[in-house]
Design an enzyme around this catalytic site. Structure first.
Site, PDB file in Angstrom:
ATOM      1  CB  ILE A  15      -2.944  -9.517  -4.289  1.00 50.07           C
ATOM      2  CG1 ILE A  15      -1.661  -8.797  -3.849  1.00 50.07           C
ATOM      3  CG2 ILE A  15      -4.126  -8.542  -4.351  1.00 50.07           C
ATOM      4  CD1 ILE A  15      -1.710  -8.165  -2.487  1.00 50.07           C
ATOM      5  CG  ASP A  34      -2.055 -20.388  -8.867  1.00 54.32           C
ATOM      6  OD1 ASP A  34      -2.021 -19.272  -8.308  1.00 54.32           O
ATOM      7  OD2 ASP A  34      -1.015 -20.978  -9.267  1.00 54.32           O
ATOM      8  CB  THR A  86       3.784  -7.172 -13.397  1.00 58.48           C
ATOM      9  OG1 THR A  86       2.481  -7.125 -12.847  1.00 58.48           O
ATOM     10  CG2 THR A  86       3.785  -6.720 -14.826  1.00 58.48           C
ATOM     11  NE  ARG A 154      -4.370   3.132  -3.296  1.00 60.78           N
ATOM     12  CZ  ARG A 154      -5.047   4.269  -3.239  1.00 60.78           C
ATOM     13  NH1 ARG A 154      -6.136   4.351  -2.531  1.00 60.78           N
ATOM     14  NH2 ARG A 154      -4.596   5.323  -3.869  1.00 60.78           N
ATOM     15  CB  VAL A 155      -3.473  -5.024   0.944  1.00 57.11           C
ATOM     16  CG1 VAL A 155      -4.946  -4.723   0.782  1.00 57.11           C
ATOM     17  CG2 VAL A 155      -3.022  -6.038  -0.109  1.00 57.11           C
ATOM     18  CE  LYS A 206       0.670  -1.318  -6.410  1.00 57.71           C
ATOM     19  NZ  LYS A 206       0.283  -1.609  -5.039  1.00 57.71           N
ATOM     20  NE  ARG A 246       5.111  24.782   6.149  1.00 52.45           N
ATOM     21  CZ  ARG A 246       4.832  25.489   7.250  1.00 52.45           C
ATOM     22  NH1 ARG A 246       3.692  25.320   7.874  1.00 52.45           N
ATOM     23  NH2 ARG A 246       5.699  26.367   7.726  1.00 52.45           N
ATOM     24  CB  CYS A 260       5.312  -3.447  -3.923  1.00 52.81           C
ATOM     25  SG  CYS A 260       4.423  -4.959  -3.592  1.00 52.81           S
ATOM     26  CG  PHE A 321      10.552  -7.354   2.535  1.00 51.57           C
ATOM     27  CD1 PHE A 321      10.142  -6.033   2.380  1.00 51.57           C
ATOM     28  CD2 PHE A 321       9.583  -8.341   2.522  1.00 51.57           C
ATOM     29  CE1 PHE A 321       8.800  -5.716   2.232  1.00 51.57           C
ATOM     30  CE2 PHE A 321       8.240  -8.036   2.368  1.00 51.57           C
ATOM     31  CZ  PHE A 321       7.846  -6.711   2.229  1.00 51.57           C
ATOM     32  NE  ARG A 329       8.234 -14.071  -1.312  1.00 46.26           N
ATOM     33  CZ  ARG A 329       7.057 -13.821  -1.884  1.00 46.26           C
ATOM     34  NH1 ARG A 329       6.771 -14.332  -3.050  1.00 46.26           N
ATOM     35  NH2 ARG A 329       6.180 -13.066  -1.281  1.00 46.26           N
TER      36      ARG A 329
HETATM   37  N1  SAJ Z   1      11.402   0.980   4.546  1.00 44.32           N
HETATM   38  C1  SAJ Z   1      12.446   1.799   4.993  1.00 44.32           C
HETATM   39  N2  SAJ Z   1      12.129   2.939   5.668  1.00 44.32           N
HETATM   40  C2  SAJ Z   1      10.847   3.311   5.917  1.00 44.32           C
HETATM   41  C3  SAJ Z   1       9.789   2.494   5.444  1.00 44.32           C
HETATM   42  C4  SAJ Z   1      10.095   1.327   4.757  1.00 44.32           C
HETATM   43  O1  SAJ Z   1      13.618   1.499   4.790  1.00 44.32           O
HETATM   44  O2  SAJ Z   1      10.663   4.360   6.555  1.00 44.32           O
HETATM   45  C5  SAJ Z   1      11.719  -0.258   3.794  1.00 44.32           C
HETATM   46  C6  SAJ Z   1      11.211  -1.550   4.465  1.00 44.32           C
HETATM   47  O3  SAJ Z   1      12.119  -2.007   5.427  1.00 44.32           O
HETATM   48  C7  SAJ Z   1      11.107  -2.480   3.269  1.00 44.32           C
HETATM   49  C8  SAJ Z   1      10.686  -1.547   2.126  1.00 44.32           C
HETATM   50  O4  SAJ Z   1      10.995  -0.234   2.561  1.00 44.32           O
HETATM   51  O5  SAJ Z   1      12.353  -3.061   2.944  1.00 44.32           O
HETATM   52  C9  SAJ Z   1       9.219  -1.623   1.752  1.00 44.32           C
HETATM   53  O6  SAJ Z   1       8.393  -1.721   2.902  1.00 44.32           O
HETATM   54  P1  SAJ Z   1       7.005  -0.942   3.064  1.00 44.32           P
HETATM   55  O7  SAJ Z   1       6.442  -1.268   4.390  1.00 44.32           O
HETATM   56  O8  SAJ Z   1       7.224   0.509   2.810  1.00 44.32           O
HETATM   57  O9  SAJ Z   1       6.091  -1.460   1.877  1.00 44.32           O
HETATM   58  P2  SAJ Z   1       5.625  -2.898   1.303  1.00 44.32           P
HETATM   59  O10 SAJ Z   1       6.526  -3.271   0.174  1.00 44.32           O
HETATM   60  O11 SAJ Z   1       5.388  -3.913   2.354  1.00 44.32           O
HETATM   61  O12 SAJ Z   1       4.152  -2.495   0.741  1.00 44.32           O
HETATM   62  C10 SAJ Z   1       4.035  -1.414  -0.188  1.00 44.32           C
HETATM   63  C11 SAJ Z   1       2.921  -0.473   0.290  1.00 44.32           C
HETATM   64  N3  SAJ Z   1       2.953   0.753  -0.518  1.00 44.32           N
HETATM   65  C12 SAJ Z   1       3.049   1.995   0.060  1.00 44.32           C
HETATM   66  O13 SAJ Z   1       3.156   2.153   1.254  1.00 44.32           O
HETATM   67  C13 SAJ Z   1       3.006   3.164  -0.881  1.00 44.32           C
HETATM   68  C14 SAJ Z   1       1.572  -1.163   0.181  1.00 44.32           C
HETATM   69  O14 SAJ Z   1       0.509  -0.282   0.511  1.00 44.32           O
HETATM   70  C15 SAJ Z   1       1.362  -1.690  -1.263  1.00 44.32           C
HETATM   71  O15 SAJ Z   1       0.132  -2.368  -1.402  1.00 44.32           O
HETATM   72  C16 SAJ Z   1       2.480  -2.662  -1.567  1.00 44.32           C
HETATM   73  O16 SAJ Z   1       3.733  -1.942  -1.483  1.00 44.32           O
HETATM   74  C17 SAJ Z   1       2.237  -3.202  -2.972  1.00 44.32           C
HETATM   75  O17 SAJ Z   1       1.742  -4.344  -3.070  1.00 44.32           O
HETATM   76  O18 SAJ Z   1       2.456  -2.487  -3.955  1.00 44.32           O
END
Ligand code: SAJ
Length: 405
Positions: A15, A34, A86, A154-155, A206, A246, A260, A321, A329
């Site tokens: 980030i 860094d 963190t 939030r990216v 967050k 809904r 995250c 992942f 990771r």
């Molecule tokens: N996953 C599922 N089913 C789903 C969606 C995701 O099993 O329907 C799994 C993915 O395969 C993965 C994990 O969840 O293993 C997380 O993937 P993700 O795409 O949901 O999220 P991240 O970790 O890449 O990014 C998240 C995002 N947060 C949210 O969507 C609320 C991103 O916007 C945040 O900036 C990021 O965490 C962060 O840095 O906190």
């Protein structure tokens, strides 16, 4: 606030570096800090040490125009951004804010009246106030003369350069003056809406966003376990349920990974253990799903052995992942692959990860070769390459991520 300011970002990771490069691309002077000298040298050459679309161009442009530089020591600036990890400490998933504290201590001697100090790192509720107290305890002459705020990133990895500009941001100061000042700063490079609140709410926001997604995925994963027992196709079920105006259920998978969503909910559980029953249970459910998947694979291999008098060849499809990224990771697929290997005995195993070419532990196989050769095909991650593979009724297919949904 004008662009004629200087910014110091502490932390040049996934980030911190994109943020530094984006701010610098807007004609603002940025020095990124860094602790890793190799990272610093790489950036000063205009190169990058992480994989993220468009980032290379941003960094090389900003460095060549002299708006972005990197160093191991904090340089004096008008705005300080803390963007460090963190992690956890101890065995109980407790948040470790020591990196934030170390960054703050390094910034402290450089602070002057009117400076803006912002934490972007994911933080337990109350961290910004704690850092404010730390700063004022060693620089009492600056009390109430600094602007101090929290603004989480939030990216989504893979889409960082776009989302940094266009996502809405939540900005919470320790007082309204700080909130306003931080908003003025983000207005210099963010096109999304900037929402004002206080520091504690911004910190909690967050954690809430990621815990909310974790709980929703846990619901989908729990359904997948029930459907497996009840002989129901979970993908069809969710598709049908989502036709309700809904209802909006997410997708089950082989577990939740990344840095995250699988991490942040623990910050709430650690601080509010009795009040976060659902959030804690969701973490357990999502972790259990990976364990369950590994057992399913092992059982399928044993069934094959009973039937054929020998062990099968197995293709593990996907190690990242989540789909279509190269980040391994904190990957549930990698954890599952490890568990399966531990229980094997020289069986022919293929590991397919189309987004990487090699790995120190797994010999990466070609996607089609593994699919053609293996008798059991295990889909762990829904990479786009896997969706193009033909259906083959002669193989045992274990689809944990909805390739054939
Ligand atoms: N996953 C599922 N089913 C789903 C969606 C995701 O099993 O329907 C799994 C993915 O395969 C993965 C994990 O969840 O293993 C997380 O993937 P993700 O795409 O949901 O999220 P991240 O970790 O890449 O990014 C998240 C995002 N947060 C949210 O969507 C609320 C991103 O916007 C945040 O900036 C990021 O965490 C962060 O840095 O906190």
């Amino acid at each position: 606030m004008t662009k004629n300011i200087t910014v110091t970002t502490v932390g040049l990771g996934y980030i911190g570096l994109p943020t530094s490069a984006l701010v610098a691309s807007n004609g603002i002077r940025v020095n990124g800090v860094d602790i890793n000298p190799e990272v610093v040298e790489t950036i000063n050459r205009g190169e990058i040490h992480i994989v993220e679309p468009e980032l290379q161009q941003y960094v090389s442009d900003a460095v060549s125009k002299k708006f972005l530089s990197a160093s191991v020591e904090v340089q004096e600036a008008d705005v300080y951004l803390v963007v460090v990890p963190t992690p956890f400490k101890g065995g109980n998933h407790e948040p470790d804010i020591s990196f934030i504290e170390a960054a703050t201590r390094n910034i402290m001697p450089h602070l002057k009246e009117g400076d803006l100090y912002i934490i972007e790192s994911t933080s337990p509720v109350g961290t910004t106030e704690k850092m404010m107290n730390l700063i004022y305890s060693s620089r009492p002459e600056l009390k109430d003369k600094l602007y101090i705020a929290y603004c989480p990133e939030r990216v989504l990895p893979g889409n960082v350069m776009y989302e940094l500009v266009y996502n809405d941001r939540v900005i919470g100061g320790v007082d309204t003056g700080s909130t306003e000042r931080a908003v003025e700063f983000y207005e210099l490079f963010v096109k999304g809406d900037l929402h004002k609140t206080n520091a504690r709410t911004a910190e909690m926001c967050k954690l809430t966003e990621n815990a909310s997604r974790d709980v929703q995925i846990a619901f989908a994963n729990e359904l997948s376990l029930i459907c497996d027992k009840a002989d129901i196709n979970v993908w069809e079920l969710i598709q049908l349920a989502n036709r309700h105006p809904r209802v909006n259920i997410l997708q089950p998978g082989c577990g939740v990974g990344g840095h995250c969503i699988a991490v942040d909910p623990y910050f709430l559980v650690a601080d509010y253990p009795r009040l976060s029953q659902l959030i804690g249970k969701a973490r357990e459910t999502n972790n259990y799903k990976s364990f369950w998947v590994a057992e399913k694979i092992q059982n399928a291999m044993l069934d094959f052995q009973v039937k054929h008098g020998r062990m099968p060849s197995v293709a593990i499809m996907g190690l990242a992942f989540k789909p279509d990224i190269d980040d391994l990771r904190e990957s549930p697929a990698k954890y599952i692959a490890q568990r399966v290997i531990q229980s094997t005995n020289n069986e022919q195993m293929y590991f397919v990860e189309p987004n990487i070419t090699d790995h120190p532990v797994y010999k990466i196989s070609d996607c089609e070769l593994a699919f053609n050769e293996a008798e059991i095909i295990v889909f762990l991650v829904a990479h786009k390459e896997f969706k193009k593979l033909p259906k083959d009724d002669n193989k045992i297919i274990l689809d944990f991520c909805g390739i054939y949904k």
